[in-house]
Write an enzyme that holds these catalytic residues in place. Structure first.
Site, PDB file in Angstrom:
ATOM      1  CB  SER A  20       6.272  -3.075   6.624  1.00  0.00           C
ATOM      2  OG  SER A  20       5.502  -3.119   7.797  1.00  0.00           O
ATOM      3  CG  ASN A 126      -0.142  -4.661   5.425  1.00  0.00           C
ATOM      4  OD1 ASN A 126      -0.533  -5.324   4.453  1.00  0.00           O
ATOM      5  ND2 ASN A 126       0.532  -5.196   6.420  1.00  0.00           N
ATOM      6  CB  CYS A 129      -1.884  -8.502   7.216  1.00  0.00           C
ATOM      7  SG  CYS A 129      -1.367  -9.727   8.447  1.00  0.00           S
ATOM      8  N   GLY A 243      11.533 -11.813  -1.858  1.00  0.00           N
ATOM      9  CA  GLY A 243      12.681 -12.708  -1.920  1.00  0.00           C
ATOM     10  C   GLY A 243      13.986 -12.078  -2.365  1.00  0.00           C
TER      11      GLY A 243
END
Ligand code: RRO
Length: 313
Positions: A20, A126, A129, A243
């Protein structure tokens, strides 16, 4: 080569999902990616009301990573249902929406409206954030608040619910356990790591919001440790994020027990990265004499390998 993987109720053609916030609402990558080749797409997080986002600069490059303080700009749920969801629902891959609210009730309303809006495969919640004051990590940092959000969302949709966790906590295992207790079907992690950048000549922050979330290869070791903590704690399936830029990175998360991964920051610098990552994934498996991802998932043994000795197959 069998790349198919099941993640709880989801069957993915391969374990590489677009994270996302790094893949727009899907259409932005139309010229770069064959959607029928990838494991899934997660749209940018949507909120109930439109949001302008944070003041610029919103991104900044760091050593092996990116800092962002985007602040969740989006057109709100009405626009999402009208413009983004119809497109997302037509993509020939696993289609996932991402939601963020300021209260558990807002999360529930978002989930219900998306569920009723068009056919998709799952909703990612989510609660992580790092760049908004209300909601965001305010829920994901607190196990009981996380559980409350997940319970509300589960009661408002039949779609599988993925809960995306923040790394900016002392115990991600405690938050994962709370998400599972609230009814999460799948847990994903990690979102970005809180950080900041300083312009020493001006004596000012580089980012308009002062702090931001760090992503990219710099955070992979943090993500691996946290995914390991999560898979040891919960029974529900886990999606690894943090990553990932190569096929080998994917296999590292799968080895720990993640059943799929999300690829994010690399999309910003290499729009077709997922296709390269998928071909590397197949090459790595073939070179190891393995016939698919199932042969790798959860094979981690918590004892360090001795240097100079080939792995036992
Ligand atoms: O929009 C953002 O600032 C943002 C979000 Br919603 C998120 O979940 N993670 C992140 O690093 N940035």
């Amino acid at each position: 080569m069998k790349l198919e993987t099941t993640v709880g109720p989801l069957v993915l053609r391969n374990p590489v999902i677009m994270a996302s916030g790094t893949f727009g609402y899907g259409w932005e990558f139309h010229d770069f990616v064959d959607y029928s080749a990838i494991g899934g797409v997660i749209a940018k997080t949507v909120t109930l009301r439109p949001r302008k986002g944070n003041p610029p600069p919103r991104t900044c490059e760091t050593a092996s990573g990116v800092l962002n303080s985007i602040g969740l700009p989006n057109g709100g749920i009405e626009q999402f249902l009208e413009v983004a969801l119809p497109y997302l629902s037509k993509l020939p891959t696993c289609r996932i929406a991402s939601i963020a609210g300021e209260t558990p009730e807002e999360f529930a309303e978002l989930a219900a409206r998306i569920d009723a809006g068009a056919e998709i495969d799952a909703i990612e919640v989510n609660v992580s954030c790092p760049n908004v004051e209300r909601g965001g990590a305010a829920f994901g940092c607190d196990p009981s608040a996380t559980r409350a959000v997940v319970e509300k969302v589960k009661a408002s949709t039949r779609l599988p619910v993925i809960v995306k966790l923040t790394p900016n906590v002392t115990s991600i295992a405690a938050v994962a356990a709370a998400a599972e207790a609230g009814g999460a079907d799948i847990i994903s992690g990690i979102n970005t790591v809180l950080g900041m950048a300083v312009d020493w000549r001006r004596g000012r922050p580089v980012l308009g919001n002062i702090t931001g979330g760090l992503s990219g290869p710099a955070i992979k070791p943090i993500a691996l440790r946290m995914v390991w903590d999560i898979v040891k704690t919960v029974k529900v399936p886990v999606i690894g994020i943090g990553g990932i830029t190569t096929g080998q990175d994917v296999l590292e998360f799968l080895t720990l027990g993640a059943r799929a991964v999300e690829v994010g920051t690399v999309n910003l610098v290499e729009p077709a990265a997922c296709l390269r990552i998928l071909s590397q994934l197949q090459n790595e498996l073939a070179a190891a004499g393995l016939d698919g991802v199932d042969a790798v998932i959860g094979t981690f043994k918590a004892k360090a390998a001795k240097a100079g000795r080939a792995p036992v197959t």
